[in-house]
Design a protein around this motif. Structure first.
Motif, PDB file in Angstrom:
ATOM      1  N   GLU A  24      21.758 -35.628 -19.745  1.00  0.00           N
ATOM      2  CA  GLU A  24      22.140 -34.531 -20.648  1.00  0.00           C
ATOM      3  C   GLU A  24      23.017 -35.045 -21.786  1.00  0.00           C
ATOM      4  O   GLU A  24      22.834 -34.670 -22.941  1.00  0.00           O
ATOM      5  CB  GLU A  24      22.968 -33.473 -19.881  1.00  0.00           C
ATOM      6  N   GLU A  25      23.982 -35.906 -21.430  1.00  0.00           N
ATOM      7  CA  GLU A  25      24.881 -36.460 -22.457  1.00  0.00           C
ATOM      8  C   GLU A  25      24.078 -37.263 -23.478  1.00  0.00           C
ATOM      9  O   GLU A  25      24.342 -37.205 -24.668  1.00  0.00           O
ATOM     10  CB  GLU A  25      25.942 -37.381 -21.827  1.00  0.00           C
ATOM     11  N   LYS A  26      23.091 -38.005 -22.976  1.00  0.00           N
ATOM     12  CA  LYS A  26      22.263 -38.828 -23.865  1.00  0.00           C
ATOM     13  C   LYS A  26      21.459 -37.962 -24.817  1.00  0.00           C
ATOM     14  O   LYS A  26      21.311 -38.276 -25.993  1.00  0.00           O
ATOM     15  CB  LYS A  26      21.307 -39.699 -23.040  1.00  0.00           C
ATOM     16  N   SER A  27      20.955 -36.823 -24.300  1.00  0.00           N
ATOM     17  CA  SER A  27      20.149 -35.994 -25.205  1.00  0.00           C
ATOM     18  C   SER A  27      21.053 -35.221 -26.181  1.00  0.00           C
ATOM     19  O   SER A  27      20.620 -34.856 -27.262  1.00  0.00           O
ATOM     20  CB  SER A  27      19.221 -35.055 -24.431  1.00  0.00           C
ATOM     21  N   ARG A  28      22.319 -35.040 -25.808  1.00  0.00           N
ATOM     22  CA  ARG A  28      23.266 -34.370 -26.710  1.00  0.00           C
ATOM     23  C   ARG A  28      23.705 -35.318 -27.821  1.00  0.00           C
ATOM     24  O   ARG A  28      23.931 -34.921 -28.946  1.00  0.00           O
ATOM     25  CB  ARG A  28      24.490 -33.927 -25.893  1.00  0.00           C
ATOM     26  N   ASN A  29      23.888 -36.582 -27.512  1.00  0.00           N
ATOM     27  CA  ASN A  29      24.344 -37.557 -28.503  1.00  0.00           C
ATOM     28  C   ASN A  29      23.393 -38.747 -28.514  1.00  0.00           C
ATOM     29  O   ASN A  29      23.458 -39.631 -27.685  1.00  0.00           O
ATOM     30  CB  ASN A  29      25.771 -38.005 -28.143  1.00  0.00           C
ATOM     31  N   LYS A  30      22.497 -38.725 -29.498  1.00  0.00           N
ATOM     32  CA  LYS A  30      21.423 -39.738 -29.543  1.00  0.00           C
ATOM     33  C   LYS A  30      21.950 -41.155 -29.762  1.00  0.00           C
ATOM     34  O   LYS A  30      21.247 -42.133 -29.519  1.00  0.00           O
ATOM     35  CB  LYS A  30      20.423 -39.375 -30.647  1.00  0.00           C
ATOM     36  N   LYS A  31      23.193 -41.260 -30.236  1.00  0.00           N
ATOM     37  CA  LYS A  31      23.745 -42.597 -30.498  1.00  0.00           C
ATOM     38  C   LYS A  31      24.142 -43.317 -29.196  1.00  0.00           C
ATOM     39  O   LYS A  31      24.257 -44.523 -29.157  1.00  0.00           O
ATOM     40  CB  LYS A  31      24.996 -42.471 -31.382  1.00  0.00           C
ATOM     41  N   LEU A  32      24.343 -42.523 -28.135  1.00  0.00           N
ATOM     42  CA  LEU A  32      24.804 -43.114 -26.874  1.00  0.00           C
ATOM     43  C   LEU A  32      23.688 -43.871 -26.151  1.00  0.00           C
ATOM     44  O   LEU A  32      22.569 -43.381 -26.046  1.00  0.00           O
ATOM     45  CB  LEU A  32      25.295 -42.016 -25.927  1.00  0.00           C
ATOM     46  N   ASN A  33      24.010 -45.059 -25.684  1.00  0.00           N
ATOM     47  CA  ASN A  33      23.080 -45.784 -24.798  1.00  0.00           C
ATOM     48  C   ASN A  33      23.776 -45.895 -23.456  1.00  0.00           C
ATOM     49  O   ASN A  33      24.779 -46.596 -23.344  1.00  0.00           O
ATOM     50  CB  ASN A  33      22.824 -47.198 -25.308  1.00  0.00           C
TER      51      ASN A  33
END
Ligand code: KG4
Ligand code: ZN
Length: 334
Positions: free
Chosen positions: A279-288
């Motif tokens: 969920e966090e990844k889809s909220r912030n695309k910059k996060l890997n």
């Protein structure tokens, strides 16, 4: 020629050996779990763990070389966990490694178990490069780390009392779910709803963690109430703990402006944690955000070989006096 590392892990209740060629070529990866032996006691019995390691290591080693189709003389070094862990258990692996090193005339590499958990991710994601953040969550540790370089880690936050996995195990015991508690609570939570508000200690305060208050709140809840569904209690506990882990890790990533995050240790196997991360990844695309495959989350020797490789290429060898260090911390990493 790529080095071949033979590795041994015996810090707790898994007896494991592995053979790794270079950074990523797995020649053998064997783990014997002692869970069935210890679960009747409700937790790991240190002396039994040590004796089982002693029983299993020789056969496992023979099997590893058979599987890898190489001769022991062909290995470049022997990597072994020397801490943190149960002292008796560590000593068995360490002495076995020393015997092999002497017999084969090969260098010995002492590996910090925590460092092994972190490096489990490098097996799955060879493209990973420091700097990155680490959320290390195991039975004995809960830390947020800033990996500044391959062997240089700075502790950003850590638990003031129980580790995340330890909290799972203790709560499972309170709920009579058996050992190890993490997988049991995870499984049960999938059939429940997080309808109870358990405390999230230190949620808005820095990067340190505290889980003992959450555990106590749950204990009182079960004493003071009768008509609850155990599945809902498990799901509510899991949510309070995992939400706190994720909140602080994401905050550290924003504050330090680091978008690469790796999750390591046994609790990284938790399915709610994995769901929240996605969920966090889809909220912030910059996060890997990376987490190891399930079989590399819990204790294994492949991660020790991979961490050992980093020391091998830097000529960081141990001598034959290397001692087991049960409370080895992360600052002792190199
Ligand atoms: O990393 P690990 O295998 O051993 C240590 O180095 O401590 O972690 C074991 C811990 C145990 O506390 C276990 O309950 C927890 O990881 N664990 C989990 C799950 N699988 C294992 N915790 C939550 N959810 C899981 N699915
Ligand atoms: Zn571990």
């Amino acid at each position: 020629m790529e080095p071949i590392i033979f590795s041994i892990e015996t810090s707790c209740d898994e007896t494991a050996v592995a053979i790794l060629r270079g950074k990523n070529e797995v020649l053998s990866h064997l783990v014997v779990s002692q869970i069935d032996i210890h679960k009747v006691f409700g937790g790991v019995v240190p002396e039994i763990a040590a004796r089982k390691h002693l029983n299993y290591l020789n056969n496992l080693t023979e099997k590893a070389f058979e599987e890898a189709e190489i001769e022991p003389e062909e290995i470049s070094a022997i990597a072994v966990t020397y801490g943190p862990g149960l002292v008796g258990a560590l000593l068995i692996g360490l002495n076995f490694a020393k015997g092999l090193a002497l017999n084969l005339n090969k260098p010995l590499i002492g590996v910090n178990h925590l460092y092994g958990h972190i490096y489990a991710n490098f097996l799955a994601f060879p493209e990973l490069k420091p700097p990155f953040l680490v959320l290390l969550v195991s039975g004995g540790h809960t830390m947020i780390l800033h990996a500044k370089d391959y062997l240089h880690f700075e502790i950003i936050g850590q638990t003031m009392d129980d580790a995340a996995g330890e909290a799972f195990d203790k709560v499972a015991r309170m709920l009579n779910l058996g050992y190890p508690g993490g997988p049991k609570i995870d499984e049960l939570s999938q059939k429940g709803e997080p309808i109870y508000e358990f405390p999230k200690p230190l949620y808005h305060k820095g990067y340190d963690f505290s889980f003992s208050g959450l555990k106590t709140a749950l204990l009182y809840f079960t004493k003071e109430n009768e008509n609850y569904k155990i599945e809902d209690v498990a799901a509510s506990f899991q949510k309070a703990l995992i939400d706190t882990l994720i909140h602080k890790t994401i905050k550290a990533s924003k504050d330090l402006k680091i978008n690469d995050i790796i999750i390591a240790g046994g609790v990284a196997a938790n399915s709610y944690l994995r769901e929240k991360i996605n969920e966090e990844k889809s909220r912030n695309k910059k996060l890997n955000i990376y987490f190891p495959p399930l079989n590399l989350c819990t204790d294994n020797a492949l991660m020790i070989a991979r961490a050992g490789y980093e020391k091998y290429i830097r000529n960081q060898f141990a001598d034959l006096n290397l001692d087991a260090v049960p409370n080895l911390g992360l600052k002792d990493i190199c």
